[in-house]
Structures are given as structure tokens and as C-alpha cells.
Design a protein around this motif. Sequence first.
Motif, mmCIF file in Angstrom:
data_model
loop_
_atom_site.group_PDB
_atom_site.id
_atom_site.type_symbol
_atom_site.label_atom_id
_atom_site.label_comp_id
_atom_site.label_asym_id
_atom_site.label_seq_id
_atom_site.Cartn_x
_atom_site.Cartn_y
_atom_site.Cartn_z
ATOM 1 N N VAL A 141 0.841 -1.200 0.000
ATOM 2 C CA VAL A 141 0.000 0.000 0.000
ATOM 3 C C VAL A 141 0.878 1.253 0.000
ATOM 4 C CG1 VAL A 141 -1.669 1.346 1.332
ATOM 5 C CG2 VAL A 141 -1.984 -1.127 1.081
ATOM 6 N N VAL A 142 1.865 1.289 0.887
ATOM 7 C CA VAL A 142 2.753 2.450 0.954
ATOM 8 C C VAL A 142 3.548 2.577 -0.334
ATOM 9 C CG1 VAL A 142 4.692 3.480 2.199
ATOM 10 C CG2 VAL A 142 2.877 2.310 3.465
ATOM 11 N N PRO A 183 -2.978 -5.007 18.023
ATOM 12 C CA PRO A 183 -3.700 -6.279 17.945
ATOM 13 C C PRO A 183 -5.120 -6.139 18.476
ATOM 14 C CG PRO A 183 -1.494 -6.609 18.838
ATOM 15 C CD PRO A 183 -1.710 -5.129 18.777
ATOM 16 N N GLY A 184 -6.061 -6.678 17.734
ATOM 17 C CA GLY A 184 -7.462 -6.599 18.112
ATOM 18 C C GLY A 184 -8.169 -5.377 17.566
ATOM 19 N N GLU A 185 -7.421 -4.325 17.199
ATOM 20 C CA GLU A 185 -8.022 -3.104 16.659
ATOM 21 C C GLU A 185 -7.879 -3.013 15.146
ATOM 22 O OE1 GLU A 185 -6.272 0.211 18.569
ATOM 23 O OE2 GLU A 185 -6.892 -0.373 20.602
ATOM 24 N N GLY A 186 -6.913 -3.691 14.595
ATOM 25 C CA GLY A 186 -6.652 -3.574 13.175
ATOM 26 C C GLY A 186 -5.517 -2.596 12.921
ATOM 27 N N LEU A 187 -5.130 -2.511 11.687
ATOM 28 C CA LEU A 187 -4.004 -1.671 11.294
ATOM 29 C C LEU A 187 -4.474 -0.711 10.206
ATOM 30 C CD1 LEU A 187 -0.962 -1.483 12.029
ATOM 31 C CD2 LEU A 187 -0.507 -2.818 9.966
ATOM 32 N N THR A 188 -4.180 0.568 10.390
ATOM 33 C CA THR A 188 -4.542 1.600 9.426
ATOM 34 C C THR A 188 -3.279 2.170 8.809
ATOM 35 O OG1 THR A 188 -6.533 2.184 10.677
ATOM 36 C CG2 THR A 188 -5.731 3.782 9.070
ATOM 37 N N VAL A 189 -3.244 2.260 7.495
ATOM 38 C CA VAL A 189 -2.111 2.847 6.782
ATOM 39 C C VAL A 189 -2.661 3.919 5.849
ATOM 40 C CG1 VAL A 189 -2.216 0.952 5.100
ATOM 41 C CG2 VAL A 189 -0.217 2.422 5.184
ATOM 42 N N GLY A 220 -8.844 8.996 -2.874
ATOM 43 C CA GLY A 220 -9.495 10.125 -3.525
ATOM 44 C C GLY A 220 -8.980 11.446 -2.984
ATOM 45 N N ARG A 221 -9.533 12.533 -3.508
ATOM 46 C CA ARG A 221 -9.137 13.875 -3.099
ATOM 47 C C ARG A 221 -9.718 14.203 -1.727
ATOM 48 N NH1 ARG A 221 -7.745 17.407 -7.531
ATOM 49 N NH2 ARG A 221 -7.767 16.272 -9.519
ATOM 50 N N THR A 222 -8.898 14.841 -0.930
ATOM 51 C CA THR A 222 -9.326 15.346 0.374
ATOM 52 C C THR A 222 -8.768 16.761 0.506
ATOM 53 O OG1 THR A 222 -9.256 13.119 1.324
ATOM 54 C CG2 THR A 222 -9.311 14.960 2.863
ATOM 55 N N GLY A 223 -9.615 17.740 0.171
ATOM 56 C CA GLY A 223 -9.108 19.111 0.145
ATOM 57 C C GLY A 223 -8.100 19.262 -0.971
ATOM 58 N N GLY A 224 -6.899 19.730 -0.629
ATOM 59 C CA GLY A 224 -5.840 19.856 -1.622
ATOM 60 C C GLY A 224 -4.919 18.674 -1.660
ATOM 61 N N ASP A 225 -5.283 17.579 -0.990
ATOM 62 C CA ASP A 225 -4.434 16.393 -0.932
ATOM 63 C C ASP A 225 -5.095 15.229 -1.664
ATOM 64 O OD1 ASP A 225 -2.861 17.929 0.652
ATOM 65 O OD2 ASP A 225 -3.355 16.907 2.535
ATOM 66 N N PHE A 226 -4.249 14.276 -2.010
ATOM 67 C CA PHE A 226 -4.749 12.981 -2.465
ATOM 68 C C PHE A 226 -4.435 11.973 -1.367
ATOM 69 C CE2 PHE A 226 -4.628 8.868 -4.536
ATOM 70 C CZ PHE A 226 -5.758 8.908 -5.346
ATOM 71 N N ARG A 227 -5.450 11.236 -0.932
ATOM 72 C CA ARG A 227 -5.293 10.343 0.203
ATOM 73 C C ARG A 227 -5.558 8.901 -0.227
ATOM 74 N NH1 ARG A 227 -9.242 9.886 5.384
ATOM 75 N NH2 ARG A 227 -10.521 9.007 3.709
ATOM 76 N N LEU A 228 -4.635 8.041 0.162
ATOM 77 C CA LEU A 228 -4.787 6.593 -0.015
ATOM 78 C C LEU A 228 -4.800 5.986 1.381
ATOM 79 C CD1 LEU A 228 -4.802 4.051 -1.865
ATOM 80 C CD2 LEU A 228 -2.300 4.084 -1.747
ATOM 81 N N ARG A 229 -5.903 5.356 1.734
ATOM 82 C CA ARG A 229 -6.068 4.856 3.097
ATOM 83 C C ARG A 229 -6.578 3.419 3.065
ATOM 84 N NH1 ARG A 229 -9.793 4.467 7.339
ATOM 85 N NH2 ARG A 229 -8.955 5.071 9.400
ATOM 86 N N ALA A 230 -5.963 2.565 3.882
ATOM 87 C CA ALA A 230 -6.368 1.158 3.967
ATOM 88 C C ALA A 230 -6.470 0.753 5.423
ATOM 89 C CB ALA A 230 -5.369 0.261 3.234
#
Length: 379
Positions: A287-288, A312-318, A363-373
Motif C-alpha cells: 500500500v505504501v 492487535p485486536g483493533e486492526g491496522l490503518t495505513v 481520492g481527493r481530500t481538500g488539496g491532498d490525495f489520500r490513499l487509506r487502507a
Amino acid sequence: MVRILRGKPVRRSRRDWAVDTSAFLLAAVFSAATSEPVVNHPDVTEAWLAADQLAGALACAALWLRRRWPVGVALAIVPVSAFSHFVAGPLEVALFTVAVHRRPRTVAWVGGLALAAMLATATVIRPDPVNPELDAFLGLVLIGGVIGWGLYVRSRRQLIASLWEKARRDTREAIAREMHDVLAHRLSLLSVHAGALEFRADTPPEEVRLAAGVIRQSAHQALEELREVIGVLRSDTGDGDRPQPTLADLPRLAEESRRAGTRVELEQRVEAPETLPQATGRTVYRVVQEGLTNARKHAPGSGARVTVAGAPGEGLTVEVRNRLGRSPAAPGQAAEGAVPGAGMGLTGLAERVALAGGRLEHGRTGGDFRLRAWLPWRA
């Protein structure tokens, strides 16, 4: 001995010999074991019985041709079955073969002819003097049973074939996904350094030498990583001889992008990272990698911020976020001078994340492009 398959001679395998021999013996034994009512029938003469047995022997011999002509063998036996009991066994085998190897429509009319011949025998030609209804019912059960069994075998073979085809398709998709992830990242690095040499004619020789060294190293690493991918896909256990990238390799990935001119901020807030499954860590790395590759291609010169958090138990966000700039390239398009892409990177990444049980957003978030998993991480 050879058998014919779609017009081409094919040598009969050991399994074919075993199956055909068993079918021959089974047909003969069945006919002989159920012949007592016919042998003791008051209207059956010795000449008729001898002719009946000869017909049964010829029908059993015809079973050796059932692989080449399943319908022809069955149609040759069906009319004889109306007058001969000893072809009952070969008829059952022939009907089973038709049900396995031919379409249901063909099976239906061949089975219908067999039922008609059986009913004619049970009610008109040679009815049972004690209970003709039971004789007709047993014949119906036998014919329906072997046809149903044959259709089941046919459907099971088709299911296995479809599963094999799906496995091959999944393998091809996995190869394409891994090759894209590896090559797109490395080629984008090569493009950045080669572009610098192309547009800066006054580059000092020392910097040219350093850039050429980076290009050579990136090309070498691309080949190495491609070999790792192929090694993993060829391995029976799914693990290659060389270690695959994981969460611990993110600092190295960020440093590679910094050397290519992309400002990268990496923040990791992961509890007990040593307990993270390797497959999940590899998905985070991809992903990164895809996010940084897209930042170099679609928004060259902009910075990127990478955040990895979870427990652990909460998941991982990147999350990979980068500034779009004044004239950002549209998704699926490369900025001028960058390596063109097929537009399938995010699609393949979404498939990878979904296979890991996670979710992907971009997708676009304001003036940024965000990739989130988000990826699951069991406690």
C-alpha cells in the motif's frame, strides 16, 4: 491399444485400462447374477437362451469402444435389450458413459429409448409371470439410477475443471499484481533519476556518476524483487527463499523515495509490531509502495506523509497523503515526463486489500490525495 479423443488417437492409460476392465467385468457379472428368472422362464428355449448369451457377450465386448462412440454403443445395445436379458449389464454401463460424456439433451433421448425398450420387454415381449409391475419398476430404478450417477460424475468433473481454471486465473492475477507493485515502484525511481540527467545538461560529472549508480542499483533491485515474486508464486508453500517485504521495511522504502527527490514523512504508531502477521505486513508495504509511486508519477515534487497505526485486536490503518499541486494529473494518468501507467495499480491494490479482509479508500481530500487502507489484526 489407443483410444480416440476428438479425432486424435490417445494411448489408453493404466487408469483407463483398469476402469474399462472393471466395467466389462461388472456388466458380465450383473447380467449373469440376475439371469435366473430368464433361465427358468417357461417360454425360453435353449436356442433362445444361447442367442441371448451371445448377444450379452457381444454387448460386453462393445463396451471397449464406449470411450470413442458412447452414443453409438448405447444405441446399438438399446434395441437388443428389448429381447435379450444378458445385455442388461452392458446397457447400464453404456448409459452411464453417455451421461458422463454427453450433453443432458442427448442423455435424455438415449435414456428415453432405453426406458421404452425396457417397458416393452416387461409388459409385452417377456413379462414376468408373477409380478410384471415390480419387474418394470426395478428396470426404471436401474436405468434412472445409472443415468443420475453419470450426470453427477459429469457435474463433479465440470466443477473440478472450473476450480482449476479459477486457480489458474487467480495465479495470473497474483503475478500481474505483484509484478506491477514491484516494477512500477522501481521504474518510477529510474524515471526520476534519468529525467534529471536528461533536463540538466550542466550536471557536474560527479553528480552524473552518482545518478548513474542509483539507476544501476534500482535496475538491479527491480530484477531481484521480480525474481523474489516469481519465487514466491512458484513455491508450493507460498514462501520464497528470500524474505518478502514487511512492516519493518517501510523506513527503507521511504529512504528510497527521499533519494529520488520526494519528501517523505513516515510516522509509525504500531503496538507490538513483532506480532503482526507477515502477510499483513507485506500488504501494508505494498500500500505504501503504491502510494509513493503514484505521488512521484502524478504529483512530482510534492511531499508525501505516511502514517501507520494500529494494535492487535483493533486492526491496522495505513495512510499515504500527498499534495496535489497546481496541475495534478488525473488518476490513471502520469505527469509529463513520468513513467506512464496502466491505471490498474489502485485496482490491484484494492483486490489485494480485499483478499486480506480489509478496506481501501482513495481520492481527493481538500488539496491532498489520500490513499487509506484498514487491515484486520487479530489479538
